[in-house]
Design an enzyme around this catalytic site. Structure first.
Site, PDB file in Angstrom:
ATOM      1  N   SER A  93       0.849  -1.204   0.000  1.00  0.00           N
ATOM      2  CA  SER A  93       0.000   0.000   0.000  1.00  0.00           C
ATOM      3  C   SER A  93       0.878   1.245   0.000  1.00  0.00           C
ATOM      4  O   SER A  93       2.010   1.209   0.498  1.00  0.00           O
ATOM      5  CB  SER A  93      -0.878   0.016   1.254  1.00  0.00           C
TER       6      SER A  93
ATOM      7  N   TYR B  77      -1.059  -0.243  10.398  1.00  0.00           N
ATOM      8  CA  TYR B  77      -1.261  -0.767   9.041  1.00  0.00           C
ATOM      9  C   TYR B  77      -0.075  -0.357   8.154  1.00  0.00           C
ATOM     10  O   TYR B  77       0.486  -1.184   7.431  1.00  0.00           O
ATOM     11  CB  TYR B  77      -2.560  -0.193   8.487  1.00  0.00           C
TER      12      TYR B  77
HETATM   13  N1  LIG Z   1      -8.964  -0.612  -0.375  1.00  0.00           N
HETATM   14  C1  LIG Z   1      -7.910   0.194  -0.337  1.00  0.00           C
HETATM   15  O1  LIG Z   1      -8.034   1.449  -0.327  1.00  0.00           O
HETATM   16  C2  LIG Z   1      -6.522  -0.386  -0.334  1.00  0.00           C
HETATM   17  C3  LIG Z   1      -5.440   0.487  -0.498  1.00  0.00           C
HETATM   18  C4  LIG Z   1      -4.145  -0.029  -0.492  1.00  0.00           C
HETATM   19  C5  LIG Z   1      -3.957  -1.391  -0.342  1.00  0.00           C
HETATM   20  N2  LIG Z   1      -5.024  -2.217  -0.161  1.00  0.00           N
HETATM   21  C6  LIG Z   1      -4.748  -3.645   0.014  1.00  0.00           C
HETATM   22  O2  LIG Z   1      -5.388  -4.357  -1.018  1.00  0.00           O
HETATM   23  C7  LIG Z   1      -5.594  -5.713  -0.593  1.00  0.00           C
HETATM   24  C8  LIG Z   1      -7.024  -6.126  -0.916  1.00  0.00           C
HETATM   25  O3  LIG Z   1      -7.921  -5.364  -0.118  1.00  0.00           O
HETATM   26  P1  LIG Z   1      -9.336  -4.841  -0.649  1.00  0.00           P
HETATM   27  O4  LIG Z   1      -9.265  -3.375  -0.739  1.00  0.00           O
HETATM   28  O5  LIG Z   1      -9.719  -5.612  -1.853  1.00  0.00           O
HETATM   29  O6  LIG Z   1     -10.275  -5.130   0.583  1.00  0.00           O
HETATM   30  P2  LIG Z   1     -11.274  -6.316   0.937  1.00  0.00           P
HETATM   31  O7  LIG Z   1     -12.239  -6.540  -0.155  1.00  0.00           O
HETATM   32  O8  LIG Z   1     -11.783  -5.990   2.295  1.00  0.00           O
HETATM   33  O9  LIG Z   1     -10.304  -7.593   0.994  1.00  0.00           O
HETATM   34  C9  LIG Z   1      -9.523  -7.950   2.081  1.00  0.00           C
HETATM   35  C10 LIG Z   1      -9.397  -9.447   2.001  1.00  0.00           C
HETATM   36  O10 LIG Z   1      -8.471  -9.930   2.981  1.00  0.00           O
HETATM   37  C11 LIG Z   1      -8.996 -11.138   3.480  1.00  0.00           C
HETATM   38  N3  LIG Z   1      -8.459 -11.483   4.784  1.00  0.00           N
HETATM   39  C12 LIG Z   1      -8.395 -10.715   5.881  1.00  0.00           C
HETATM   40  N4  LIG Z   1      -7.863 -11.413   6.899  1.00  0.00           N
HETATM   41  C13 LIG Z   1      -7.603 -12.647   6.414  1.00  0.00           C
HETATM   42  C14 LIG Z   1      -7.078 -13.831   6.982  1.00  0.00           C
HETATM   43  N5  LIG Z   1      -6.692 -13.876   8.260  1.00  0.00           N
HETATM   44  N6  LIG Z   1      -6.936 -14.923   6.199  1.00  0.00           N
HETATM   45  C15 LIG Z   1      -7.326 -14.895   4.909  1.00  0.00           C
HETATM   46  N7  LIG Z   1      -7.843 -13.804   4.304  1.00  0.00           N
HETATM   47  C16 LIG Z   1      -7.987 -12.701   5.057  1.00  0.00           C
HETATM   48  C17 LIG Z   1     -10.501 -10.876   3.581  1.00  0.00           C
HETATM   49  O11 LIG Z   1     -11.146 -12.107   3.698  1.00  0.00           O
HETATM   50  P3  LIG Z   1     -12.690 -12.214   4.202  1.00  0.00           P
HETATM   51  O12 LIG Z   1     -13.491 -12.032   2.938  1.00  0.00           O
HETATM   52  O13 LIG Z   1     -12.754 -13.589   4.753  1.00  0.00           O
HETATM   53  O14 LIG Z   1     -12.901 -11.140   5.223  1.00  0.00           O
HETATM   54  C18 LIG Z   1     -10.713 -10.185   2.244  1.00  0.00           C
HETATM   55  O15 LIG Z   1     -10.860 -11.125   1.208  1.00  0.00           O
HETATM   56  C19 LIG Z   1      -5.251  -5.728   0.909  1.00  0.00           C
HETATM   57  O16 LIG Z   1      -3.925  -6.217   1.065  1.00  0.00           O
HETATM   58  C20 LIG Z   1      -5.277  -4.261   1.278  1.00  0.00           C
HETATM   59  O17 LIG Z   1      -4.462  -3.989   2.406  1.00  0.00           O
HETATM   60  C21 LIG Z   1      -6.310  -1.755  -0.169  1.00  0.00           C
END
Ligand SMILES: NC(=O)c1ccc[n+]([C@@H]2O[C@H](COP(=O)([O-])OP(=O)(O)OC[C@H]3O[C@@H](n4cnc5c(N)ncnc54)[C@H](OP(=O)(O)O)[C@@H]3O)[C@@H](O)[C@H]2O)c1
Length: 245
Positions: free
Chosen positions: A138, A151
């Site tokens: 990120s 984070y």
């Molecule tokens: N959204 C943003 O603004 C943003 C910005 C920068 C980076 N990111 C990164 O992008 C990546 C994807 O996030 P997203 O934005 O697509 O959000 P999201 O839809 O909330 O996805 C997060 C995912 O992580 C999974 N997860 C959390 N804890 C876990 C565990 N213990 N074991 C297995 N899976 C687990 C969740 O699974 P469940 O479905 O079971 O909860 C979910 O599928 C993450 O690494 C996040 O940090 C996001």
């Protein structure tokens, strides 16, 4: 045809990436916590054109089960060309500051589990002499901010670790990609008020596919976060600590 393993496959960004790969006829193996959601996503991917979509339940905090899940992917796809690590949680910074168990859990999800998975996957790619390891870090990992420094520091660990792996594997067929998204409208950020810098997850997915295809090392998504973060990193610490970013 690509054989793709996705950890954290129920993530919105990962699901859009998987859809785009399915439409290109790839084979996919999905890991995540919810069997029902994995099954539904896998069925949808096959309907969209995936040559195969299989899955295994994995909570990334269950470190002892990482190898089993990875082995299941290798067996199902008869090898893996691309592994995308997409799991993550956005901790409540205040709660973590007073609850060490919670803080450790959040750090372990975003950093420790990611590092352990990177090691196992890189080891397999090294043996075969090829493969792409793509990890979603990120922009938050580029500089600690008061609002989300737990984070941010976990993502900084993932960024630094992947940078080291990239250097270690230079000149080999192993490609390591660090993905740094900015603000993305996904379930993780559902509670945030959205503004001009926000993008939809399909845009990030397209950027990830392009960066993998071009064998890039580090990609900011969208691209405008690279100059923004370059500026933010340049701000001297005495000035930075007075800012409300
Ligand atoms: N959204 C943003 O603004 C943003 C910005 C920068 C980076 N990111 C990164 O992008 C990546 C994807 O996030 P997203 O934005 O697509 O959000 P999201 O839809 O909330 O996805 C997060 C995912 O992580 C999974 N997860 C959390 N804890 C876990 C565990 N213990 N074991 C297995 N899976 C687990 C969740 O699974 P469940 O479905 O079971 O909860 C979910 O599928 C993450 O690494 C996040 O940090 C996001």
């Amino acid at each position: 045809m690509n054989r793709i393993l996705i950890v954290g496959a129920t993530s919105a960004i990962a699901e859009h990436y998987a859809r785009q790969e399915a439409e290109a006829g790839s084979m996919l193996f999905l890991c995540g916590r919810s069997r029902e959601r994995l099954r539904a996503i896998a069925q949808d991917l096959v309907a969209r054109g995936a040559a195969k979509a299989d899955f295994a339940v994995l909570d990334v905090l269950d470190f002892d089960r990482h190898e089993e899940a990875i082995e299941a992917a290798w067996r199902s796809l008869e090898g893996v060309d691309v592994a995308l690590l997409a799991h993550g949680t956005l901790p409540d910074a205040r709660a973590c500051a007073t609850d060490a168990t919670l803080a450790l859990r959040e750090f372990n999800t975003n950093a420790t589990a990611t590092i352990l998975l990177m090691d196992r996957l890189a080891g397999r790619f090294e043996k075969k002499g090829h493969g792409t390891l793509a990890v979603i870090s990120s922009v938050a990992g580029d500089r600690g901010r008061a609002s989300n420094y737990l984070y941010g520091s976990a993502k900084a660990a993932a960024t630094a670790y992947s940078s080291g792996l990239r250097q270690r594997f230079r000149g080999t067929g192993v490609h390591v990609l660090t993905i740094k998204p900015g603000f993305v409208d996904t379930p993780m950020t559902a509670a945030f008020r959205k503004g001009a810098l926000w993008v939809e997850p399909h845009r990030i997915a397209t950027g990830i596919r392009r960066a993998i295809g071009r064998r890039r090392g580090v990609v900011y998504l969208p691209f405008f976060w690279r100059p923004i973060m370059a500026l933010i990193r340049m701000i001297p610490e005495p000035v930075f600590r007075r800012l409300d970013l």
